[in-house]
Design an enzyme around this catalytic site. Structure first.
Site, short mmCIF file in Angstrom:
data_model
loop_
_atom_site.label_atom_id
_atom_site.label_comp_id
_atom_site.label_asym_id
_atom_site.label_seq_id
_atom_site.Cartn_x
_atom_site.Cartn_y
_atom_site.Cartn_z
CB CYS A 382 -0.99 -0.05 1.16
SG CYS A 382 -2.43 0.98 0.84
CG HIS A 516 -3.63 -3.57 3.14
ND1 HIS A 516 -2.60 -3.16 3.93
CD2 HIS A 516 -4.23 -2.44 2.68
CE1 HIS A 516 -2.56 -1.84 3.97
NE2 HIS A 516 -3.54 -1.39 3.23
CD GLU A 518 -1.43 -6.39 5.18
OE1 GLU A 518 -1.12 -6.64 3.99
OE2 GLU A 518 -1.58 -5.22 5.61
N1 GLN Z 1 -1.80 6.84 2.79
C1 GLN Z 1 -1.95 6.10 1.61
C2 GLN Z 1 -3.31 6.29 0.97
O1 GLN Z 1 -4.23 6.73 1.59
C3 GLN Z 1 -1.70 4.62 1.84
C4 GLN Z 1 -2.70 4.00 2.76
C5 GLN Z 1 -2.27 2.65 3.27
O2 GLN Z 1 -1.09 2.31 3.26
N2 GLN Z 1 -3.19 1.88 3.79
O3 GLN Z 1 -3.46 6.01 -0.20
#
Ligand code: GLN
Length: 544
Positions: A382, A516, A518
């Site tokens: 992410c 994600h 995970e």
């Molecule tokens: N801050 C980034 C976004 O909002 C990544 C978010 C995250 O890693 N869950 O896109």
């Protein structure tokens, strides 16, 4: 008919009610029963989505895009049953629903009260869509005696009458502290905590007692007498070296048998626990060891990366390898650039996880650069993918001003705010000034992987569905420029607009993903990206 098991907690928090609930569910599954788990949280937030990780730990994202309590992660990891937005309710959500119904005029002429309106709403939430399940396990957050949990406890008390005592069961989790000077496991806190429950009209049938040693027969009898339960229903929840030993340990203490006996179900045949034995054996007797450094924020609070922690462990299970995790505050890499080598060079793998905001971003970019230039396996998740793209843009594609609009205006928005996207053929829109709660791209979305890419090889397929939680997206307009520099966009949303996976091809293992992974890893089915990453780290460890 569905049976309901309510799990309450007493004495202190953090006794592991979530894991206890999940482990009991897993045990019932080994006997062929269909289970569903739910959590009721007493706080006033509508969901934990806007809470600071220090306050609440990880926000777990369900397939259908709800931001929920991290215990739902345990439920999924132990049972492999995907939870939904219906499975986590808070006091805030219940009140908000009741109050909007009141404003709509649904209760016209009536005084709206905690009993029956709030309790009815809670009861409806507990029983909604539970047909077809043998057991629904409902965990009540918080500790008995808290003001906030009273409406939940009252609802359970009522539900026991509504559904019948033979179809409902209350298990209370308590603590038996060992007092060294007395040389005894003390039962008084348990007695008091059960009294609290009895005061609100609830008599638990089973007590699950956290303790660091066996409960002697005299103490067991004492607890039974004072708390009005059978001695066999006083179950020791002994401390274990891994949470995945809980199903085995509870079974050894007779927990599943006691539950089945209560409901009048057969329990003579022993269950097949081999799946759990294999997991525990792989964790207890590894053949090798790797060191993974996670460069993030909130690294002092391990609960804020709960699923990540577990997924890495699962990757280790896949290779019978112990995964030694080192958590590094990203800012440490910014203050002293000469420290980078010292802090990172012993890593067999470097991981940059999800994150929000500019603080620490530069340190993460440095860590990614170090992994890329030194051929250390790298996994970006992410925010970690967004930073990997910025790193490659700056240092490989000659875009020195590359940045994310999350950090303010930039002339090279490699990562930008997303205001429109499609979900199941529906166009979703969000304004730049919109509210923060529940406004991210959340939940599972499909992605298409490029054939023969490393990531497609790892997954063994070119179509995947993974869970998201973010506002910003990698800007696909830079695709050609970055690919020329070696950073291949090997996974995209089906419409080709949203980059989902990037991989740096001149490297043994450098993959970053917008979603994600995970969240979907299980101890008995490690996520391919995590088993791939640990496999690459193992190679790195063997060659170094
Ligand atoms: N801050 C980034 C976004 O909002 C990544 C978010 C995250 O890693 N869950 O896109």
């Amino acid at each position: 008919m569905t049976r309901f098991i309510f799990i309450t907690g007493g004495v202190v928090s953090s006794l592991g009610k979530g894991i206890a609930s999940a482990a009991l569910a897993a045990l019932l599954q080994t006997r062929g029963y269909k289970v569903r788990l739910r959590k009721l949280d007493p706080y006033l937030n509508i969901d934990p989505g806007t809470m600071n990780p220090y306050q609440h730990g990880e926000v777990f994202i369900t397939e259908d895009g709800a931001e929920t309590d991290l215990d739902l992660g345990h439920y999924e990891r132990f049972t492999d049953v995907n939870t939904t937005r219906e499975d986590n309710t808070t006091t805030g959500k219940i009140y908000s629903d009741v109050i909007s119904r009141e404003r709509r005029g649904d209760y016209l002429g009536i005084t709206v009260q905690v009993i029956p309106h709030i309790t009815d709403a809670i009861k409806n939430t507990i029983v909604a869509n539970t047909e077809g399940f043998d057991f629904v396990i409902v965990e009540i957050g918080g500790t008995v005696g808290d003001i906030e949990s009273l409406p939940f406890l009252e609802s359970i008390r009522q539900l026991r009458n509504d559904l019948g005592l033979d179809h409902t069961l209350v298990i209370h989790l308590t603590l038996l502290p060992w007092i060294p000077s007395a040389g005894e496991l003390k039962t008084k806190p348990t007695q008091h905590s059960v009294k609290e429950l009895q005061n609100v009209g609830i008599q638990p049938q089973i007590l699950l007692c956290r303790c660091d040693r066996p409960i002697p027969p005299a103490e067991r009898q004492k607890i039974a007498n004072f708390c009005n339960v059978k001695p066999e229903a006083v179950i020791a929840a002994r401390d274990v070296d891994t949470i995945y030993a809980c199903p085995l340990s509870y079974h050894a203490e007779g927990m599943d048998i006691e539950v089945l006996r209560y409901f009048g179900l057969p329990h003579a045949d022993p269950p097949d626990l081999s799946q759990w034995e294999n997991i525990v054996n792989a964790l207890r007797y590894p053949d090798s060891e790797v060191t993974i450094i996670i460069v993030g924020k909130y690294t002092t609070l391990l609960d804020s990366y709960k699923s990540l922690n577990e997924a890495l462990l699962h990757g280790g299970i896949a290779h019978k390898t112990k995964v030694r995790l080192e958590w590094l505050e990203a800012e440490a890499l910014e203050k002293d650039p000469t420290a980078i080598h010292m802090l990172l060079s012993h890593a067999h793998g470097i991981l940059v996880p999800g994150g929000f905001g500019e603080r620490g971003a530069q340190g993460k970019i440095e860590a990614i650069r170090f992994a890329r230039e030194n051929n250390i396996p790298f996994l970006g998740i992410c925010f970690g993918m967004q930073m990997a793209v910025i790193e490659c843009a700056r240092h490989l594609a000659n875009i020195p001003e590359a940045s994310s609009t999350e950090f303010g205006q930039t002339s090279a928005p490699l990562v930008g705010l997303m205001t429109e996207w499609t979900r199941d053929d529906e166009l979703l829109r969000r304004s730049e000034s919109g509210q923060l709660g529940g406004t991210m791209r959340l939940g599972a979305y499909p992605a298409l992987l490029t054939e023969k890419s490393r990531v497609a090889e790892i997954y063994g397929t070119t179509t995947i569905r993974e869970r998201h939680r973010h506002r910003y997206e990698v800007n696909v307009h830079y695709k050609a420029q970055l690919e020329k520099a070696g950073l291949v966009f090997s996974g995209l949303s089906p419409d080709g607009i949203l980059p989902e996976v990037v991989e740096y091809t001149h490297h043994p293992w450098f993959i970053a993903v917008q979603y994600h992974p995970e969240l979907k890893s299980r101890p008995f089915a490690p996520h391919p990206l995590f088993s791939g990453f640990i496999g690459a780290a193992l190679k790195q460890a063997r060659s170094s």
